[in-house]
Design a protein around this motif. Structure first.
Motif, PDB file in Angstrom:
ATOM      1  N   GLU A   1       0.918  -1.181  -0.237  1.00  0.00           N
ATOM      2  CA  GLU A   1       0.123  -0.136   0.023  1.00  0.00           C
ATOM      3  C   GLU A   1       0.778   1.239  -0.091  1.00  0.00           C
ATOM      4  O   GLU A   1       0.595   2.312  -0.834  1.00  0.00           O
ATOM      5  CB  GLU A   1      -0.773   0.081   1.218  1.00  0.00           C
ATOM      6  N   ALA A   2       1.859   1.132   0.719  1.00  0.00           N
ATOM      7  CA  ALA A   2       2.792   2.434   0.932  1.00  0.00           C
ATOM      8  C   ALA A   2       3.561   2.727  -0.327  1.00  0.00           C
ATOM      9  O   ALA A   2       3.710   3.836  -0.878  1.00  0.00           O
ATOM     10  CB  ALA A   2       3.906   2.052   1.838  1.00  0.00           C
ATOM     11  N   GLN A   3       3.909   1.657  -1.199  1.00  0.00           N
ATOM     12  CA  GLN A   3       4.463   1.668  -2.543  1.00  0.00           C
ATOM     13  C   GLN A   3       3.516   2.366  -3.597  1.00  0.00           C
ATOM     14  O   GLN A   3       3.909   3.281  -4.396  1.00  0.00           O
ATOM     15  CB  GLN A   3       5.101   0.443  -3.130  1.00  0.00           C
ATOM     16  N   GLN A   4       2.267   1.786  -3.480  1.00  0.00           N
ATOM     17  CA  GLN A   4       1.128   2.550  -4.279  1.00  0.00           C
ATOM     18  C   GLN A   4       1.058   3.875  -4.223  1.00  0.00           C
ATOM     19  O   GLN A   4       0.841   4.608  -4.862  1.00  0.00           O
ATOM     20  CB  GLN A   4      -0.391   1.680  -4.213  1.00  0.00           C
TER      21      GLN A   4
ATOM     22  N   VAL B   1       1.534   6.990  -6.717  1.00  0.00           N
ATOM     23  CA  VAL B   1       0.709   8.223  -6.998  1.00  0.00           C
ATOM     24  C   VAL B   1       0.978   9.679  -6.635  1.00  0.00           C
ATOM     25  O   VAL B   1       1.095  10.422  -7.315  1.00  0.00           O
ATOM     26  CB  VAL B   1      -0.560   7.760  -6.258  1.00  0.00           C
ATOM     27  N   GLU B   2       1.629   9.987  -5.471  1.00  0.00           N
ATOM     28  CA  GLU B   2       1.958  10.966  -4.710  1.00  0.00           C
ATOM     29  C   GLU B   2       3.261  11.541  -5.488  1.00  0.00           C
ATOM     30  O   GLU B   2       3.342  12.637  -5.888  1.00  0.00           O
ATOM     31  CB  GLU B   2       2.404  10.764  -3.354  1.00  0.00           C
ATOM     32  N   ASN B   3       4.195  10.692  -6.087  1.00  0.00           N
ATOM     33  CA  ASN B   3       5.548  11.144  -6.664  1.00  0.00           C
ATOM     34  C   ASN B   3       5.338  11.315  -8.084  1.00  0.00           C
ATOM     35  O   ASN B   3       6.276  11.463  -8.704  1.00  0.00           O
ATOM     36  CB  ASN B   3       6.499  10.586  -5.921  1.00  0.00           C
ATOM     37  N   GLN B   4       4.159  10.657  -8.478  1.00  0.00           N
ATOM     38  CA  GLN B   4       3.887  10.656  -9.852  1.00  0.00           C
ATOM     39  C   GLN B   4       5.187   9.800 -10.667  1.00  0.00           C
ATOM     40  O   GLN B   4       5.485  10.224 -11.730  1.00  0.00           O
ATOM     41  CB  GLN B   4       3.801  11.933 -10.528  1.00  0.00           C
ATOM     42  N   THR B   5       5.553   8.750 -10.056  1.00  0.00           N
ATOM     43  CA  THR B   5       6.751   7.953 -10.558  1.00  0.00           C
ATOM     44  C   THR B   5       6.110   6.687 -11.369  1.00  0.00           C
ATOM     45  O   THR B   5       6.844   5.875 -11.351  1.00  0.00           O
ATOM     46  CB  THR B   5       7.561   7.688  -9.280  1.00  0.00           C
ATOM     47  N   LEU B   6       4.990   6.460 -11.464  1.00  0.00           N
ATOM     48  CA  LEU B   6       4.503   5.186 -12.128  1.00  0.00           C
ATOM     49  C   LEU B   6       5.093   5.242 -13.740  1.00  0.00           C
ATOM     50  O   LEU B   6       5.335   6.233 -14.378  1.00  0.00           O
ATOM     51  CB  LEU B   6       3.073   5.355 -12.595  1.00  0.00           C
ATOM     52  N   GLY B   7       5.482   4.153 -14.097  1.00  0.00           N
ATOM     53  CA  GLY B   7       6.191   3.796 -15.117  1.00  0.00           C
ATOM     54  C   GLY B   7       7.792   4.467 -15.222  1.00  0.00           C
ATOM     55  O   GLY B   7       8.036   4.710 -16.374  1.00  0.00           O
ATOM     56  N   THR B   8       8.224   4.543 -14.105  1.00  0.00           N
ATOM     57  CA  THR B   8       9.892   5.085 -14.137  1.00  0.00           C
ATOM     58  C   THR B   8      10.448   3.796 -13.054  1.00  0.00           C
ATOM     59  O   THR B   8      10.041   2.809 -12.690  1.00  0.00           O
ATOM     60  CB  THR B   8       9.911   6.299 -13.524  1.00  0.00           C
ATOM     61  N   LEU B   9      11.746   3.765 -13.195  1.00  0.00           N
ATOM     62  CA  LEU B   9      12.585   2.885 -12.444  1.00  0.00           C
ATOM     63  C   LEU B   9      12.035   2.969 -10.948  1.00  0.00           C
ATOM     64  O   LEU B   9      12.830   2.202 -10.351  1.00  0.00           O
ATOM     65  CB  LEU B   9      14.120   2.983 -12.692  1.00  0.00           C
ATOM     66  N   ALA B  10      11.651   4.194 -10.508  1.00  0.00           N
ATOM     67  CA  ALA B  10      11.206   4.061  -9.073  1.00  0.00           C
ATOM     68  C   ALA B  10       9.939   3.000  -8.658  1.00  0.00           C
ATOM     69  O   ALA B  10       9.432   2.971  -7.521  1.00  0.00           O
ATOM     70  CB  ALA B  10      10.993   5.490  -8.741  1.00  0.00           C
ATOM     71  N   ASP B  11       9.317   2.773  -9.955  1.00  0.00           N
ATOM     72  CA  ASP B  11       8.098   1.991  -9.775  1.00  0.00           C
ATOM     73  C   ASP B  11       8.652   0.409 -10.012  1.00  0.00           C
ATOM     74  O   ASP B  11       9.240   0.030 -10.934  1.00  0.00           O
ATOM     75  CB  ASP B  11       7.273   2.235 -11.178  1.00  0.00           C
ATOM     76  N   PRO B  12       8.569  -0.394  -8.736  1.00  0.00           N
ATOM     77  CA  PRO B  12       8.892  -1.772  -8.821  1.00  0.00           C
ATOM     78  C   PRO B  12       8.549  -2.789  -9.888  1.00  0.00           C
ATOM     79  O   PRO B  12       9.349  -3.440 -10.331  1.00  0.00           O
ATOM     80  CB  PRO B  12       8.555  -2.210  -7.342  1.00  0.00           C
ATOM     81  N   GLN B  13       7.221  -2.644 -10.277  1.00  0.00           N
ATOM     82  CA  GLN B  13       6.858  -3.418 -11.164  1.00  0.00           C
ATOM     83  C   GLN B  13       7.321  -3.210 -12.660  1.00  0.00           C
ATOM     84  O   GLN B  13       7.684  -4.059 -13.524  1.00  0.00           O
ATOM     85  CB  GLN B  13       5.191  -3.497 -11.325  1.00  0.00           C
ATOM     86  N   TYR B  14       7.465  -1.824 -12.870  1.00  0.00           N
ATOM     87  CA  TYR B  14       8.151  -1.405 -14.095  1.00  0.00           C
ATOM     88  C   TYR B  14       9.478  -1.799 -14.261  1.00  0.00           C
ATOM     89  O   TYR B  14      10.088  -2.104 -15.078  1.00  0.00           O
ATOM     90  CB  TYR B  14       7.873  -0.183 -14.381  1.00  0.00           C
ATOM     91  N   ALA B  15      10.301  -1.664 -12.885  1.00  0.00           N
ATOM     92  CA  ALA B  15      11.848  -1.915 -12.908  1.00  0.00           C
ATOM     93  C   ALA B  15      11.981  -3.258 -13.150  1.00  0.00           C
ATOM     94  O   ALA B  15      12.824  -3.836 -14.045  1.00  0.00           O
ATOM     95  CB  ALA B  15      12.398  -1.549 -11.511  1.00  0.00           C
ATOM     96  N   LYS B  16      11.241  -4.203 -12.800  1.00  0.00           N
ATOM     97  CA  LYS B  16      11.251  -5.765 -12.926  1.00  0.00           C
ATOM     98  C   LYS B  16      10.975  -6.042 -14.458  1.00  0.00           C
ATOM     99  O   LYS B  16      11.680  -6.831 -15.134  1.00  0.00           O
ATOM    100  CB  LYS B  16      10.247  -6.422 -11.889  1.00  0.00           C
ATOM    101  N   ALA B  17       9.920  -5.168 -15.027  1.00  0.00           N
ATOM    102  CA  ALA B  17       9.658  -5.667 -16.616  1.00  0.00           C
ATOM    103  C   ALA B  17      10.852  -5.042 -17.250  1.00  0.00           C
ATOM    104  O   ALA B  17      11.095  -5.846 -18.092  1.00  0.00           O
ATOM    105  CB  ALA B  17       8.382  -4.840 -16.797  1.00  0.00           C
TER     106      ALA B  17
END
Length: 426
Positions: A382-385, A389-405
């Motif tokens: 929940e904290a990562q989600q 959202v707050e940091n607008q880092t979806l789809g960046t290397l700060a996004d764990p799922q994107y980083a794994k992808a």
């Protein structure tokens, strides 16, 4: 069969921003002579009788139900609407709904892209019937406030939602731009209150960018929903990224609740060289197979991001590419909606959405209530989600799922380069 019959749709019940593109219009219906209330009731009964997916009609005597409702006296269409809603409710299908003319006009407005609200996609918990957030739409008031997928909406403006239908919740949450709505959210054991200001919801079907990695440039494409314009937008995105000579792709379908069947078929054909995309099976067990067009835009490695907010059309696309071994899926299990709906305008300007079929992946998987398991599971806390959202880092290397992808895609690119090198050395 399904292609010519009605306007095929595959989506979740939603909030003021996600019932997506179609070419039908209520204007033609409004121009006709207004039908009698009884004729309207019978028109809905006939459509369901000919097309509804469950031939048992929820284990009821459907012909007796027709007689029951036609034997009533109706003094107005408004009375007929109430009767139709009763009749439709007997099917016990949350995806089959009747819309009065005002509601259908609003739906038609949504389909045209004139959207207002707070940007929430809503579903109903299968077991508890709780009003559940499938996903907030990126950039909307709900997204910016920090509402998350899986949150339960327990109150709307102080009114308890227990037992409330999704369409009734929609009516309470939408409203004029600039006005406020107060939502009480249950998240695990905690309750939170959000005061949201309603706004115009701008939907951007496809966004994309590039990321430089050790193995070269990769392309990132985010598809938030399957609209009428999504295929053209996706086509432009892939073409633009190909011109930038990317080595592979990450396609982000997280929190994508679906939309138009045709959009999912066209987009699948941009990635698949050949083969099946999906099979639709109607109530007579007649199967309609949909196959790739044979003209993919790229054959470069592909990783798809999915989560519990990825539903229906998203699951058709990701399921087809997974079954074909065309893509690796990273994230968490998808929503699990394997049903197909159609939308039918009625003579007086009202409308009916009804379930007409089930769908199966190319390997025959029935994902309804089950979802699609990713090849690589990466769950977010929940904290990562909240941080994304707050940091607008979806789809960046700060996004764990994107980083794994990106990590997996890099391995696929490197593996392909090594294979090409070996082939060239023969």
């Amino acid at each position: 069969m399904f292609k010519q019959k009605l306007i095929v749709r595959i989506e979740l019940a939603v909030i003021a921003a996600i019932l997506t593109g179609s070419s039908f219009s209520a204007s033609k219906a409004l121009g006709k002579t207004q039908p009698s209330p009884q004729k309207l009731v019978d028109e809905v009964w006939q459509i369901l009788d000919k097309n509804y997916v469950d031939v048992s009609f929820n284990h009821q005597d459907w012909k007796a139900i027709r007689q029951q409702y036609l034997s009533r006296s109706y003094s107005s269409n408004k009375q007929a609407y109430g009767a139709i809603q009763e009749m439709v409710a007997k099917l016990g299908d949350r995806y089959t709904e009747f819309y009065d003319p005002q509601e259908f006009k609003a739906l038609n407005s949504d389909l045209s892209g004139n959207l207002t609200g707070v940007g929430l996609e809503l579903g109903e918990n299968e077991k508890t019937k709780a009003l559940t957030v499938i996903a907030p739409i990126q950039g909307t008031p709900a997204f910016k406030a920090g509402i998350l997928p899986g949150d339960l909406i327990v109150q709307i403006n102080g009114e308890i939602t227990q037992g409330m239908k999704i369409e009734d919740a929609v009516k309470r949450i939408v409203g004029p731009v600039g006005t406020k709505v107060v939502l009480t959210i249950q998240r695990a054991s905690q309750s939170q209150t959000f005061t949201l200001t309603r706004a115009n919801i701008a939907i951007y079907p496809v966004t994309y960018n590039t990321q430089t990695t050790a193995v070269g440039k990769i392309g990132y494409i985010r598809l938030p929903q399957f609209t009428e314009t999504s295929p053209a937008e996706m086509h432009r995105a892939i073409e633009a990224l190909e011109k930038q000579q990317v080595q592979g792709y990450v396609l982000d379908l997280r929190s994508d609740p679906g939309g138009l069947l045709d959009a999912s078929l066209q987009i699948a054909s941009m990635w698949l060289k050949q083969g099946a995309i999906v099979s639709l099976v109607n109530r007579d067990r007649v199967k309609d197979n949909y196959n790739a067009s044979g003209h993919p835009l790229t054959n470069k490695p592909l990783v798809i991001l999915v989560d519990k907010g990825s539903a229906s059309a998203s699951e058709i696309l990701s399921g087809a590419l997974q079954d074909d071994n065309r893509a690796t899926l990273v994230g968490t299990r998808t929503f699990g909606k394997g049903l197909v709906q159609s939308v039918e305008p009625l003579e007086d300007g009202s409308g009916l959405k009804l379930t007409i079929a089930k769908y199966y992946t190319p390997k025959g998987r029935d994902i309804n209530h089950v979802g699609i398991a990713p090849d690589i599971t990466v769950a977010l806390t929940e904290a990562q989600q909240k941080a994304l959202v707050e940091n607008q880092t979806l789809g960046t290397l700060a996004d764990p799922q994107y980083a794994k992808a990106v990590d997996n895609l890099s391995q696929l690119i490197q593996s392909g380069a090594n294979h090409a090198s070996l082939q060239g050395g023969k």
